[in-house]
Design an enzyme around this catalytic site. Sequence first.
Site, PDB file in Angstrom:
ATOM      1  N   GLU A 140      -4.706  -8.507  -0.679  1.00 62.95           N
ATOM      2  CA  GLU A 140      -5.537  -8.477   0.526  1.00 62.95           C
ATOM      3  C   GLU A 140      -6.984  -8.312   0.096  1.00 62.95           C
ATOM      4  OE1 GLU A 140      -4.473  -5.460   3.334  1.00 62.95           O
ATOM      5  OE2 GLU A 140      -2.333  -5.934   3.277  1.00 62.95           O
ATOM      6  N   GLU A 192       0.816  -1.220   0.000  1.00 65.27           N
ATOM      7  CA  GLU A 192       0.000   0.000   0.000  1.00 65.27           C
ATOM      8  C   GLU A 192       0.855   1.277   0.000  1.00 65.27           C
ATOM      9  OE1 GLU A 192      -2.822  -0.364   3.200  1.00 65.27           O
ATOM     10  OE2 GLU A 192      -3.860  -2.038   2.238  1.00 65.27           O
TER      11      GLU A 192
END
Length: 692
Positions: free
Chosen positions: A424, A305
């Site tokens: 994810e 991220e």
Amino acid sequence: MQGVRRARWRASVIAGSVAALLVAGTAVAVGAQAATGCRVAYTVPAQWPGGFTADVAVTNLGEPLDGWSLEWSFTAGQEVTQAWNATVSSSEGIVTAENMSYNAELGTDETVSFGFNGSWSGTNPEPTSFTLNGVSCTGDIATPSPSVSPSVSPSPSPTSSPRPSDPMAMVAAMEPGWNLGNTLDAIPDETAWGNPLTSEALLQQVRSQGYNSIRLPITWSNRHGPAPDYTIDPDWLDRVREIVDWSLAEDFYVMINLHHDSWQWINAYPNDPTTVMDRYTALWTQLADAFRDYPKELVFESINEPQFADTSDAEGDQLVHEFNVEFHRIVRESGGNNTDRLLVLPTLHTSTDQARLDALLTTFDQLDDANLVATVHFYGWWPFSVNIAGGTHYDATVEQDLIDTFDRVHDTFVANDIPVIIGEWALLNWDHTRPGVIQRGEFLKFLEAVGYHARTRELTTMVWDAGQFLHREELQWRDQGVYEMFKASWTSRSGTASADHVYVPQSGSITSRDLTLNQNGLSFQGLWQDDEQLAEGSDYTVAGDTLTLTGPAMTRLVDDRAYGVNSTIEARFSQGTPWQINIITYDTPTQTTATGTTSSFAIPTEFHGDQLATMAARYADGSNAGPAEWTPFKEFWQHFQPDYDAGAIILKPEFFDEVDDGQVTLTFHFWSGTQITYEIVKSGSTVTGSTG
């Protein structure tokens, strides 16, 4: 798109009447000797409108083979659209599946398996006959075909656990995946965020549950020395290496990364580019060296991220590009197995917005490396993921967001022969420590849909599990039904319904009740209570997608009409996991007056068997009150939460932080459909409440 990827993709397409060459990889020439006997098991574990998944297991009953070719006919016009562990082509209804380099040898009584996705219309009958190297597979020993001569060029011997070498096939083999979340990424140490030390037994349990890959999120920021060397703590590196080794020993594909480093120090790159990039380079240089000779089943992910302070999205895209390019250079130049190891590159924030996807595609074009993988994350439609703004149901908006997201990712990357890992996924606020934020049945619908839509778009998924799914101390699933839906979604669809509950008032007559079936291309098989099948006609009827539970059946199912769940039945479909339906007795919840403060305020509530769905807050003039003022519906658990054991609904300090002094009307929505109102008055830090 330029270079290696498109060239390989074009080469994999067969012109004219041939439908497709579906796995790009090195297939050896099929050996010329015939089988003297063979057996084929052809199964269809999943089928949906217009598509299906097939598994094929071929057992050689005769002499060992150095190369194999299996043929069969599709009689209803079906076509293969994607395959794994075999090279598959078709022409005029004849399908040919040939061995890959790693599974060419097939000894006596040995079995080789491959699979494929296909398309169909009308009907999808299974093939009735197969030939292996020209010999019919009848399950018995047969005479070799005289037209087939012995092989003269032996193929490489497979390993004890053959693995695909083509990047697309390799990433497909990683499905499904599981995250060891809130563990090696926890700050300051492995157990700081509530999980126990990782054990071999944990990894063995995860593997035994059907997971093929494991992502190891790792935070390095407090595990290395100062500049300029940034030397990684050897004990920490040894611990990471130990868990990687255990995982590989369990036959997992393994992915490691730089995890919370993204927001701890990498995000400062715009204001201190030299220091941040030097640190990043030093860490990946050490990691590339430490794992240089590890097998190809170990995969590197550049950053989790990625995010940057004081930048626009477009500027952030460029900075992610710089880090991904540097990561690629470091790993490739380190030699050994790193020269062609799979490298996983994220978008900015691992976002699925089209602009972010396009920016990452530009990086792939520039690097022109066939062994790169794109990664994004997916936590669903945000109002549903956290239960705000009335996002209580898996509805058409949530479904369309999922479809649009997966379509964008597929069309940008997979359609250009770039594998994708959804590194994810889950819902943000599904957690055993926050029960009721997401209603269980609505969550199950989401799980079912993610599995289907990812599978049909060739996206590999890695569920985020920070302890909310697998109880790591007990090595058991916290909710077995949730796991069963996970598992079913890997290969098939499951039927669901408009709800997983039927609420019945405690007093008054009991009447028939309706639910809408979501059959998802399957056929409804009936209702069961435990091992007893309910009787169609007297217990229930089905008209189209409407399931009606009759009055007599409902009378029996509510039993003594005690508050709460009286009984559970399940709807079974032709595939997938059954859909449980709870029969619940309730009465309208009641509340009483309360006094308290903005830091401690609870409304006494008798729930009477009902469950809270959401809460709306409005000022006397009708405008929205409290945080997230764009909606009257507040965020479940962040702003309010039920306490069923204590008989109360708690209003959080975070709610009052953004509530003006004066009167506020609260409307509580329950899963039975009941709504009740309650008035509160805030004056400074003092709060009083009364029934509306």
